[in-house]
Every structure is written in structure tokens, then in C-alpha cells.
Write an enzyme that holds these catalytic residues in place. Structure first.
Site, PDB file in Angstrom:
ATOM      1  N   TRP A 292       0.831  -1.200   0.000  1.00 34.89           N
ATOM      2  CA  TRP A 292       0.000   0.000   0.000  1.00 34.89           C
ATOM      3  C   TRP A 292       0.869   1.255   0.000  1.00 34.89           C
ATOM      4  O   TRP A 292       0.523   2.258  -0.629  1.00 34.89           O
ATOM      5  CB  TRP A 292      -0.911   0.001   1.220  1.00 34.89           C
ATOM      6  N   HIS A 293       2.009   1.187   0.685  1.00 34.17           N
ATOM      7  CA  HIS A 293       2.872   2.361   0.780  1.00 34.17           C
ATOM      8  C   HIS A 293       3.628   2.655  -0.513  1.00 34.17           C
ATOM      9  O   HIS A 293       4.054   3.795  -0.729  1.00 34.17           O
ATOM     10  CB  HIS A 293       3.863   2.197   1.941  1.00 34.17           C
ATOM     11  N   GLY A 294       3.809   1.663  -1.363  1.00 32.58           N
ATOM     12  CA  GLY A 294       4.503   1.941  -2.619  1.00 32.58           C
ATOM     13  C   GLY A 294       4.823   0.685  -3.410  1.00 32.58           C
ATOM     14  O   GLY A 294       4.886  -0.417  -2.853  1.00 32.58           O
TER      15      GLY A 294
END
Length: 407
Positions: A292-294
Site C-alpha cells: 500500500w505504501h509503494g
């Protein structure tokens, strides 16, 4: 009318840098508005679950296409020695946040935790609301459903919101930006030319930068929301005073942790399943948290790193940690957190591993150098200020002064 004005302002705000992606946001809003109505009208039908699955998959596909398709093609090219050409699309601003928010809406409607929204403008405002669109907090629909229709604005609430916004702005501009210069400079220096001391100063600087940057944005969002009559949930609760990694994640990015717990971990069975499935659930949640963060192996490793630590704490270390002095528990926690931030803040996985090697003297680098001593000497006061502001001490002092002076 209030919702319409905020919706239009939010769309203008969103379009300021990327006008074309406003169409994507409008499509997402209208699609989920329609599907929410369809799910609500088919609640007693056996096909309701299939409608929900279709709706979720469409939202996940949109997020996945814009955020991960380039990463996927790069890895296919690398694994199979191919040369598939692709165009790197700019990531729509806030797509991770508003996708999770809209997913919470359709799931809450399906589960009966929230009433279906029959006003397109109100749902559009929920999806596009500019104060927290870019960096959170993630606002679940059930937490804000009533506020979309019934909320009160007042001079005093506006003042509280302005105060909170100003504090967030100061965190970002005065603290995060200033200490972040150190991390940026050290990152741009060849790893062979830095000492063990310099590497530690760099990651300590980044540890403070990411906290005051992210919590500053959250404070600004909460403050802006309050100025317009909204009460958003808190997103940070002094995470760097934690005495375990588990406690850290109860205090850091609270809205994201709550979202994953509510919509992924519990539906998978949480910890009320067999030990093997419980392990699966923990690592599934943390793999998805990393992704989700990258779109990078750094974030995947970062997520699995925390999944591993939390699993070990839960199954092995919990009783041992309780017996240790609080100071030792705090040092243990901050050490693991800073190692995690190396993975999070590095450009590549290999750079992160090499940087950790320098931190622990495994690369043959010098113990001290003039660069490290210079940064330590010139930023000592700033480091002290950052340390104090990472705890409730400063806030308590201000509250005491305000109460005593009746400000």
C-alpha cells in the site's frame, strides 16, 4: 449547499496539479455511488455478495493499474529477460487514501454498519474532501456518515481547528524540513565515504523527519476538518515513546492500522483461528501494508519485516519484554523502528541493506568522521527539540501554561 461548496473546492484542489485525474475521481465516485445503491437494494438477495466482490475488484483494479503495473512489468522483464516497453504514468494524488475510503463505504453498506448514501454530492464530498485527501488520515465512512449531513461550525471550533493546523504546519516546516536536509545530504553521499556515526545520525534524522512530516500533515488535515465542522480521528499518538513494536503500531498511522484490522485482518479470522492461519493473517496484512505504501521491493520487505517482528513479539517476546526495564524496552523498540525506516526511506533494497551494514560496522567504514561530528555539533539543539516534541512533555507544558494563565 455546504457540501456542494466543499465538493467543488476539493475538485479544484485536486485538479490543481493533475486536471485529467479529476475525471478518474469523478468516475470512482459515481461508480461507487451506484454500486452502493445496488448493494443496498439487493441485501436480501444471494447475488449481493457477488455485487460487492465486483465493486471491490473494480476499485482494486484502478488502484493497482496506476500504482503497480509499472512495477509488475519491470519484474516480468527482469525474471524472464524480456524488454516489454511501458509508459510510466504519474500516480494520481491521494489514490491510495480515497480508494481505501470508498472501499470502507461499500463494505459498511454491505455489512449494514452504515446507511447507503442517497445524495451523490455528500458521497462525492466524502471521497474528495481536500483536507485529508493527500496524506490522510483515512476516514472510514461509518465514522463520518452523520457528519456529512449534521455538523456544526462555530467560531470556537474554527479557532481550535486553526490552532491545530498551525501546529501541524510548524511540525512540517520548522521541524521535518530542517532535519530532513541531513538525511537527504547523507543519502547523496557515497556509502563508502561515510562513517558509522554519520549513518546513525542520518537515520535518526530521517526517523524524526518522517514522524513530524506525516503527523504534521495529519494535524493540518484534522485542523482544517474542524474549521469546516468535521471531527476526524486522531492519526498519531506519540509513537516514539513506545516500549514495543506492537505498541508503536497502535500509535503510528492509527487510521491505516484500524482500516487493515477492520477490513482485512478480522474478516480473515484474526487470531481466532488455528496458529497456522493466524500466522497467514499477520503476514497477509503486513505484505499488503507494505504494498500500500509503494510499488517497490523496499516496501514489501519493510512490510514483511514488521510482520516478522510482530509475530515474534506476540509468540515469544511478550513476557520477556514485560520483565525488562522500561528504558531497555524503549531502546529495543527504537532500534528496530530505525532499521525499518532504512528500508522505507531508501531508493533501492540493495542500498538499504548496504546502509544497515554501515550502521553496524559490517562494511569496514570508519567509526567516526568529520562529517558526522559536524552534523552532531551543529544540530544538537535541534535533535534535543525534536526528542522533546516527540513526547507528550511539550504539550503538557503548554496546557499547564494555558490553564494557569487562563488563555
Amino acid at each position: 449547499m455546504r457540501n456542494l461548496i466543499l465538493l467543488l473546492i476539493s475538485l479544484v484542489f485536486y485538479a490543481w496539479g493533475e486536471p485529467v485525474y479529476v475525471l478518474l475521481m469523478i468516475f470512482t465516485t459515481i461508480f461507487n455511488f451506484i454500486m452502493g445503491r445496488v448493494i443496498d437494494s439487493n441485501k436480501r438477495s444471494i447475488k449481493c455478495k457477488n455485487i460487492l466482490i465486483f465493486t471491490v475488484l473494480v476499485n482494486i483494479f484502478i488502484l493497482g493499474f496506476f500504482k503497480y503495473y509499472g512495477f509488475l512489468i519491470e519484474n516480468i522483464n527482469m525474471i524472464f529477460s524480456l524488454d516489454i516497453a511501458y509508459k510510466q504514468l504519474p500516480l494520481p494524488v491521494g489514490i491510495s487514501f480515497y480508494t481505501f475510503q470508498i472501499l470502507s463505504y461499500v463494505v459498511d453498506v454491505y455489512l449494514g454498519k452504515a446507511k447507503v448514501q442517497k445524495n451523490l454530492i455528500s458521497l462525492g464530498l466524502y471521497v474528495t474532501m481536500f483536507p485529508q485527501l493527500v496524506a490522510g488520515p483515512i476516514v472510514r465512512y461509518q465514522d463520518i456518515d452523520r457528519q456529512l449531513t449534521y455538523r456544526e461550525e462555530s467560531i470556537s471550533k474554527f479557532g481550535l481547528g486553526a490552532d491545530r493546523f498551525t501546529r501541524g504546519l510548524c511540525k512540517k516546516v520548522l521541524l521535518a524540513n530542517n532535519i530532513g536536509i541531513i538525511w537527504t545530504t547523507i543519502q547523496s553521499t557515497n556509502l563508502n565515504d561515510i562513517s558509522v556515526l554519520t549513518s546513525w545520525i542520518g537515520i535518526v534524522a530521517y526517523t524524526f523527519q518522517i514522524y513530524f512530516d506525516f503527523s504534521g500533515y495529519s494535524d493540518m488535515a484534522i485542523g482544517l476538518g474542524k474549521m469546516f465542522g468535521f471531527d476526524f480521528i486522531e492519526n498519531f499518538n506519540y509513537p516514539y515513546i513506545s516500549t514495543s513494536v506492537s505498541e508503536f503500531w497502535r500509535r503510528w498511522h492509527i487510521s491505516l492500522g484500524s482500516w487493515f484490522k477492520e477490513y482485512i485482518y478480522i474478516p480473515l479470522g484474526g487470531n481466532r483461528v488455528s496458529k497456522l492461519k493466524s500466522i497467514r493473517n499477520i503476514f497477509t496484512v503486513w505484505l499488503l501494508t507494505g504494498l500500500w505504501h509503494g510499488a517497490s521491493w523496499n516496501f514489501i520487505v519493510w512490510g514483511l519485516y514488521y510482520g516478522t517482528i510482530l509475530f515474534i513479539e506476540k509468540t515469544i517476546l511478550s513476557k520477556l519484554l514485560e520483565r525488562l526495564p522500561k528504558l531497555l524496552r524503549h531502546i529495543y523498540t527504537m532500534l528496530l523502528i530505525m532499521i525499518g525506516w532504512v528500508f522505507f526511506g531508501s531508493e533501492t533494497l540493495s542500498y538499504a541493506l548496504n546502509y544497515i551494514g554501515v550502521m553496524f560496522g559490517l562494511s569496514g567504514n570508519k567509526l567516526l568522521d568529520s562529517m558526522g561530528l559536524y552534523y552532531l555539533y551543529t544540530n544538537l539543539i535541534l535533535f534535543i527539540v525534536l526528542s522533546l516534541c516527540s513526547t507528550p512533555i511539550v504539550s503538557k507544558i503548554f496546557k499547564t501554561i494555558i490553564k494557569k494563565e487562563k488563555i
